[in-house]
Design a protein around this motif. Sequence first.
Motif, PDB file in Angstrom:
ATOM      1  N   GLN A  44       3.085  -7.282   4.018  1.00 22.96           N
ATOM      2  CA  GLN A  44       2.126  -6.269   3.584  1.00 22.96           C
ATOM      3  C   GLN A  44       2.762  -4.997   3.031  1.00 22.96           C
ATOM      4  OE1 GLN A  44      -1.390  -6.759   3.612  1.00 22.96           O
ATOM      5  NE2 GLN A  44      -0.522  -8.799   3.834  1.00 22.96           N
ATOM      6  N   CYS A  45       4.023  -4.726   3.340  1.00 24.90           N
ATOM      7  CA  CYS A  45       4.602  -3.436   2.946  1.00 24.90           C
ATOM      8  C   CYS A  45       5.506  -3.493   1.723  1.00 24.90           C
ATOM      9  CB  CYS A  45       5.346  -2.797   4.115  1.00 24.90           C
ATOM     10  SG  CYS A  45       6.932  -3.570   4.501  1.00 24.90           S
ATOM     11  N   GLY A  46       6.130  -4.630   1.462  1.00 23.56           N
ATOM     12  CA  GLY A  46       6.968  -4.792   0.279  1.00 23.56           C
ATOM     13  C   GLY A  46       8.427  -4.441   0.442  1.00 23.56           C
ATOM     14  N   ALA A  47       8.854  -3.965   1.588  1.00 25.09           N
ATOM     15  CA  ALA A  47      10.261  -3.587   1.773  1.00 25.09           C
ATOM     16  C   ALA A  47      11.202  -4.775   1.614  1.00 25.09           C
ATOM     17  CB  ALA A  47      10.466  -2.941   3.146  1.00 25.09           C
ATOM     18  N   CYS A  48      10.700  -5.975   1.836  1.00 25.04           N
ATOM     19  CA  CYS A  48      11.524  -7.183   1.802  1.00 25.04           C
ATOM     20  C   CYS A  48      11.469  -7.918   0.464  1.00 25.04           C
ATOM     21  CB  CYS A  48      11.079  -8.133   2.907  1.00 25.04           C
ATOM     22  SG  CYS A  48       9.411  -8.791   2.636  1.00 25.04           S
ATOM     23  N   VAL A  57       8.539 -11.610  -4.673  1.00 25.91           N
ATOM     24  CA  VAL A  57       7.951 -12.237  -3.484  1.00 25.91           C
ATOM     25  C   VAL A  57       8.410 -11.502  -2.231  1.00 25.91           C
ATOM     26  CG1 VAL A  57       7.783 -14.534  -4.553  1.00 25.91           C
ATOM     27  CG2 VAL A  57       9.814 -13.925  -3.221  1.00 25.91           C
ATOM     28  N   ARG A  58       7.626 -11.632  -1.187  1.00 28.37           N
ATOM     29  CA  ARG A  58       7.948 -11.015   0.100  1.00 28.37           C
ATOM     30  C   ARG A  58       8.776 -12.004   0.902  1.00 28.37           C
ATOM     31  NH1 ARG A  58       4.137  -6.750   0.104  1.00 28.37           N
ATOM     32  NH2 ARG A  58       4.048  -6.258  -2.113  1.00 28.37           N
ATOM     33  N   SER A  59      10.026 -11.679   1.117  1.00 29.38           N
ATOM     34  CA  SER A  59      10.945 -12.613   1.770  1.00 29.38           C
ATOM     35  C   SER A  59      10.711 -12.748   3.271  1.00 29.38           C
ATOM     36  CB  SER A  59      12.391 -12.215   1.501  1.00 29.38           C
ATOM     37  OG  SER A  59      12.703 -10.963   2.068  1.00 29.38           O
ATOM     38  N   CYS A  60       9.974 -11.827   3.881  1.00 31.41           N
ATOM     39  CA  CYS A  60       9.739 -11.922   5.330  1.00 31.41           C
ATOM     40  C   CYS A  60       8.804 -13.068   5.687  1.00 31.41           C
ATOM     41  CB  CYS A  60       9.200 -10.606   5.886  1.00 31.41           C
ATOM     42  SG  CYS A  60       7.486 -10.229   5.409  1.00 31.41           S
ATOM     43  N   GLY A 126      -1.384  -1.634 -10.399  1.00 32.73           N
ATOM     44  CA  GLY A 126      -1.759  -2.939  -9.852  1.00 32.73           C
ATOM     45  C   GLY A 126      -0.558  -3.705  -9.320  1.00 32.73           C
ATOM     46  N   ALA A 127       0.528  -3.707 -10.093  1.00 32.32           N
ATOM     47  CA  ALA A 127       1.732  -4.442  -9.675  1.00 32.32           C
ATOM     48  C   ALA A 127       2.389  -3.807  -8.466  1.00 32.32           C
ATOM     49  CB  ALA A 127       2.721  -4.514 -10.832  1.00 32.32           C
ATOM     50  N   MET A 128       2.399  -2.489  -8.415  1.00 36.95           N
ATOM     51  CA  MET A 128       3.093  -1.767  -7.342  1.00 36.95           C
ATOM     52  C   MET A 128       2.204  -1.568  -6.114  1.00 36.95           C
ATOM     53  SD  MET A 128       6.006  -1.441  -8.801  1.00 36.95           S
ATOM     54  CE  MET A 128       6.829  -0.492  -7.523  1.00 36.95           C
ATOM     55  N   ASN A 129       0.936  -1.916  -6.212  1.00 33.47           N
ATOM     56  CA  ASN A 129      -0.051  -1.643  -5.176  1.00 33.47           C
ATOM     57  C   ASN A 129       0.343  -2.099  -3.786  1.00 33.47           C
ATOM     58  OD1 ASN A 129      -2.512  -0.802  -4.064  1.00 33.47           O
ATOM     59  ND2 ASN A 129      -3.407  -2.814  -4.387  1.00 33.47           N
ATOM     60  N   GLY A 130       0.993  -3.226  -3.631  1.00 28.44           N
ATOM     61  CA  GLY A 130       1.323  -3.736  -2.308  1.00 28.44           C
ATOM     62  C   GLY A 130       2.597  -3.175  -1.703  1.00 28.44           C
ATOM     63  N   ASN A 131       3.305  -2.320  -2.441  1.00 29.25           N
ATOM     64  CA  ASN A 131       4.535  -1.730  -1.907  1.00 29.25           C
ATOM     65  C   ASN A 131       4.217  -0.364  -1.316  1.00 29.25           C
ATOM     66  OD1 ASN A 131       5.508  -3.747  -4.012  1.00 29.25           O
ATOM     67  ND2 ASN A 131       7.398  -3.174  -2.986  1.00 29.25           N
TER      68      ASN A 131
END
Length: 154
Positions: A44-48, A57-60, A126-131
């Motif tokens: 949900q945060c995008g750090a990964c 993609v979110r690697s976690c 839109g693209a950056m919204n989940g980070n």
Amino acid sequence: METFTLKINGTTKSIEVDPTTPMLWVLRDHFNMVGTKFGCGIAQCGACTVHLGDNAVRSCQLPISAVGDQDITTIEGLSENGDHPVQKAWLEIDVPQCGYCQAGQIMTASALLKKNPNPSDEEIEGAMNGNICRCGTYTRIKKAVKMAANSELS
């Protein structure tokens, strides 16, 4: 345990791990690639964020068994000398405060620009919204993405 052969940042690596092991932990714990951060553990945060092929993609939450033969790019592999246009824009705009989320932000932004070299403000948002940036540098992030898109630093 299974053996997986991965192409990470242009280098082929093999590893024997449980197939459900998230890519984040393979990168950090097994290959000592610590630029990819653990944030929330629930994608949900995008750090990964890493690239799988050309997609952010979110690697976690990405099990190693789902990678297949797709190329993986981490923040360490985005550019050899930190001179990717997004990285240069990040420095020029002075985007980070604490910096924890920035690798994921940069990976998301660079994937966006690879697919859409001239995004509108709405497409960037839109693209950056989940980070998530706990420091709230969203205005500077958007400005840096626009700068990189305009190749002012290329």
